[in-house]
Design an enzyme around this catalytic site. Structure first.
Site, mmCIF file in Angstrom:
data_model
loop_
_atom_site.group_PDB
_atom_site.id
_atom_site.type_symbol
_atom_site.label_atom_id
_atom_site.label_comp_id
_atom_site.label_asym_id
_atom_site.label_seq_id
_atom_site.Cartn_x
_atom_site.Cartn_y
_atom_site.Cartn_z
ATOM 1 N N TRP A 73 0.895 -1.162 0.000
ATOM 2 C CA TRP A 73 0.000 0.000 0.000
ATOM 3 C C TRP A 73 0.921 1.196 0.000
ATOM 4 O O TRP A 73 1.640 1.439 0.974
ATOM 5 C CB TRP A 73 -0.859 -0.050 1.260
ATOM 6 C CG TRP A 73 -2.038 0.851 1.270
ATOM 7 C CD1 TRP A 73 -3.160 0.755 0.495
ATOM 8 C CD2 TRP A 73 -2.256 1.984 2.137
ATOM 9 N NE1 TRP A 73 -4.054 1.733 0.834
ATOM 10 C CE2 TRP A 73 -3.534 2.507 1.842
ATOM 11 C CE3 TRP A 73 -1.521 2.599 3.133
ATOM 12 C CZ2 TRP A 73 -4.073 3.603 2.484
ATOM 13 C CZ3 TRP A 73 -2.059 3.700 3.791
ATOM 14 C CH2 TRP A 73 -3.316 4.192 3.461
ATOM 15 N N GLY A 100 5.293 -0.855 7.126
ATOM 16 C CA GLY A 100 5.636 0.227 8.049
ATOM 17 C C GLY A 100 6.353 1.335 7.311
ATOM 18 O O GLY A 100 6.322 1.403 6.078
ATOM 19 N N GLU A 482 -21.805 7.300 12.334
ATOM 20 C CA GLU A 482 -21.408 6.031 11.737
ATOM 21 C C GLU A 482 -22.115 5.838 10.388
ATOM 22 O O GLU A 482 -21.520 5.323 9.439
ATOM 23 C CB GLU A 482 -21.706 4.875 12.706
ATOM 24 C CG GLU A 482 -21.495 3.481 12.156
ATOM 25 C CD GLU A 482 -20.081 3.189 11.652
ATOM 26 O OE1 GLU A 482 -19.159 3.996 11.875
ATOM 27 O OE2 GLU A 482 -19.907 2.142 11.001
ATOM 28 N N HIS A 505 -27.395 26.171 13.698
ATOM 29 C CA HIS A 505 -26.238 27.020 13.977
ATOM 30 C C HIS A 505 -25.237 27.022 12.820
ATOM 31 O O HIS A 505 -24.069 27.330 13.026
ATOM 32 C CB HIS A 505 -25.552 26.570 15.270
ATOM 33 C CG HIS A 505 -26.430 26.691 16.475
ATOM 34 N ND1 HIS A 505 -26.934 27.888 16.911
ATOM 35 C CD2 HIS A 505 -26.938 25.760 17.312
ATOM 36 C CE1 HIS A 505 -27.691 27.697 17.976
ATOM 37 N NE2 HIS A 505 -27.716 26.399 18.239
#
Ligand code: G6P
Length: 605
Positions: A73, A100, A482, A505
């Site tokens: 990735w 990593g 969600e 608001h």
């Protein structure tokens, strides 16, 4: 996110590596590659694209009984054949796969280039193969070479390394990126995720940060970065290969949505006591006195885990009357949080490997905080770092967007809230009401799933909108958040969630026929206020899809779900929104299980 597989044993490695890489596909990636050793030389194949493209590029005769594979990735350097892993050293002796980020890669690269090393790729990872390649010549021990090379590396890694001159062993190392060993019969595996191993073995060993291992066909040794041997106990994974199949569904996401009656039942199983109306949560490792001593609860997690934490905070405040709030773990860890002894910290993670959440847990531990984990993956890093916790038992979640882990986490919070409440002021009668409500959930979820055709029609109707607003009040707000998250991540329709009360608001200015609103309107004490909000939206010609326990003329369309106890209703109200997002994504022809730019498990910062 990147994935690693490694094999050493009597069989040909390539088919095993390809199978393992396929099992890791769900984590998200843009290119893939593998290397095997045969007759003391390395053979590699790397392609941009899918594992199927890699499999097509691997010749039928790709012999070698030891090898490493990777799905990448992109972080440093675009997705391409050359940037794909494995990376080799100049002599083509060493091959490395890496998950990593190497933070001092630029500096190391400049140093190595100064010494005459020619780099092939733009990745940060390639410095590793060159560093190890240089060291192995001096030491003639792969283990020693990796140990020495890693001393000059700053950053996070999970790596697997092979040396063509030593075709009987693989060295793996972990620092911030998971590595798990798989123990077979005269064969050994390593991977970044048990999903890659599960077809071959369920006996695994997790490496800790700063730990390395040498794996050979007949065994393994583990040791620390200062070369001290460590003792590891293998443990048996209770998921099997069948859990990773799509069960005949077109998408994993739909399979996982449909599994929720069962997964919620599993989260609840054996955890409710009908005599005292309390929750049994043995994994918390806390006695009643300690449980009573907390004055605040702070919940951390990322993405959907964070939103389920918001739902959890609401449950804890209502049932246990302890101030509770949720915060993205990714923010929490960077703001030097004030850690207090009378606060209970709860970290949520489906994978148990999300780096930001793990780093937040580690920061909390450093400051002496008491941290529980609500985690799905048994034995994962967050499960191991926390002082105790609740496993979800929802089975592996494969689709990138979280569904069953979300509901199971909310259910786990209901149990935790019941537990914290019953050692304080929650009455036995209320405890009983909640236990009974929890027991009804699986059947009610089943009922909601029968609404799928109707929700599919609605999804098609609304999917062409350029954006959608999701609103909810108090208990309904995490549901709205969600719902918006699901829609945006898998359908790419812009979706914004707001507390219904905040609409006036600011965001009311956005309301028009082009921006439909999904309104979460449970039958609770805020019903009238919510109906007033619908009136305000309607007066601005906004279209409304209402999700609640009744129909209303104020809405254009309504989805009516079964009613439970007010505290537990948010769990049920989430389910139609999952189906809505799923069918919107299908209608828009999206890659439902692997949405663009996202990864299932984000093991980098
Ligand atoms: C990624 C995924 C999200 C997930 C989040 C947290 O961002 O795309 O779907 O909610 O990570 O994952 P975790 O495994 O920690 O729950």
């Amino acid at each position: 996110m990147c994935g690693i597989v490694a094999y050493v044993g009597p069989k040909d490695a390539a088919p095993i590596l390809l199978e393992g890489l396929q099992r890791l596909e769900y984590r998200g990636y843009d290119s893939a590659g593998l290397a095997v050793v045969n007759a003391k030389s390395l053979r590699t194949r790397k392609v941009k694209g899918r594992v199927a493209d890699l499999a097509a590029a691997v010749p039928a005769k790709f012999k070698g009984t030891i090898g490493i594979g990777h799905t990448r990735w992109a972080t440093h350097g675009a997705p391409s054949d050359v940037n794909a892993h494995p990376h080799l050293d100049q002599e083509q002796r060493i091959a490395v796969v890496h998950n990593g980020i190497i933070e001092n890669a630029d500096e190391l690269r400049r140093r190595l280039e100064g010494e005459g090393v020619k780099f092939e790729s733009e990745t940060d990872s390639e410095v590793l193969s060159h560093l190890i390649g240089r060291m192995v010549k001096d030491t003639d021990s792969l283990r020693e070479a990796v140990l020495r090379a890693l001393k000059s590396v700053v950053g996070t890694y999970g790596i697997a390394v092979v040396d063509a001159q030593r075709p009987g062993e693989i060295v793996v190392a972990r620092n911030g990126s998971p590595i798990v060993l798989g123990l077979g019969e005269k064969e050994m595996f390593a991977a970044s995720d048990v999903a890659a191993l599960i077809r071959y073995t369920r006996q695994v060993v997790h490496l800790e940060d700063g730990e390395l291992a040498v794996i050979k066909a007949d065994g393994f040794t583990t040791f620390t970065s200062d070369a001290r041997e460590t003792a590891k106990e293998p443990f048996t994974v209770d998921w099997d290969a069948g859990h990773y199949d799509n069960g005949g569904y077109e998408h994993y996401l739909l399979k996982e949505i449909s599994e929720q009656p069962e997964t919620v039942a599993r989260t609840l199983r054996g955890r409710m006591d009908d005599r005292f109306h309390i929750a049994h949560l043995g994994g918390l490792n806390m006695d009643a006195r300690e449980t009573r001593s907390f004055r605040r609860v702070k919940i951390i997690g990322c993405g959907s885990a964070y939103y389920s934490g918001q739902m959890g905070a609401q449950l804890i405040e209502e049932l246990a009357r302890i101030p509770a709030d949720a915060e993205p773990a990714s923010e929490f860890r960077y703001r030097s949080p004030v850690v207090e002894p009378d606060t209970l910290y709860v970290a949520i993670s489906q994978s148990g490997e999300t780096y930001d959440t793990l780093a937040a847990v580690q920061e909390l531990k450093r400051k002496g905080g008491r941290v529980l984990g609500i985690v799905n993956t048994v034995g994962s890093a967050i499960a191991r770092e926390t002082d105790g916790g609740i496993y979800l038992h929802a089975g592996p979640e494969v689709s990138v967007a979280s569904t069953k882990a979300f509901t199971s986490t909310a259910v786990a919070f209901a149990l935790l809230a019941l537990h914290l409440g019953r050692v304080r002021d929650l009455s036995p009668a209320d405890g009983r009401r909640i236990c009974e409500g929890l027991r009804r959930l699986p059947e009610q979820i089943e009922e909601i799933l029968t609404l799928e055709d109707r929700i599919k029609e609605l999804a098609k109707k609304y999917a062409d909108a350029p954006g959608m607003m999701f609103v909810g009040r108090v208990r309904g707000y995490p549901v709205a958040r969600e719902g918006a998250q699901k829609l945006k991540e898998i359908s790419y329709v812009h979706a914004e969630a707001y507390p219904a009360s905040e609409l006036k608001h600011g965001p009311l200015a956005l309301i028009s026929p082009e921006l439909p609103t999904v309104a979460i309107v449970p039958d609770d004490e805020l019903l009238d206020k919510n109906l007033t909000t619908l009136g305000e939206i309607r007066a601005r010609h906004g279209r409304i899809l209402m999700v609640g326990h009744r129909t209303s003329e104020a809405a254009d369309d309504c989805i009516v779900v079964p009613k439970n106890e007010v505290e537990l209703d948010p769990i049920l109200l989430t389910i139609p929104l999952q189906l809505f997002a799923y069918h919107a994504a299908v209608a828009l022809d999206r890659d439902v299980d692997r949405p663009r730019n996202l990864a299932k498990s984000v093991t980098v910062e």
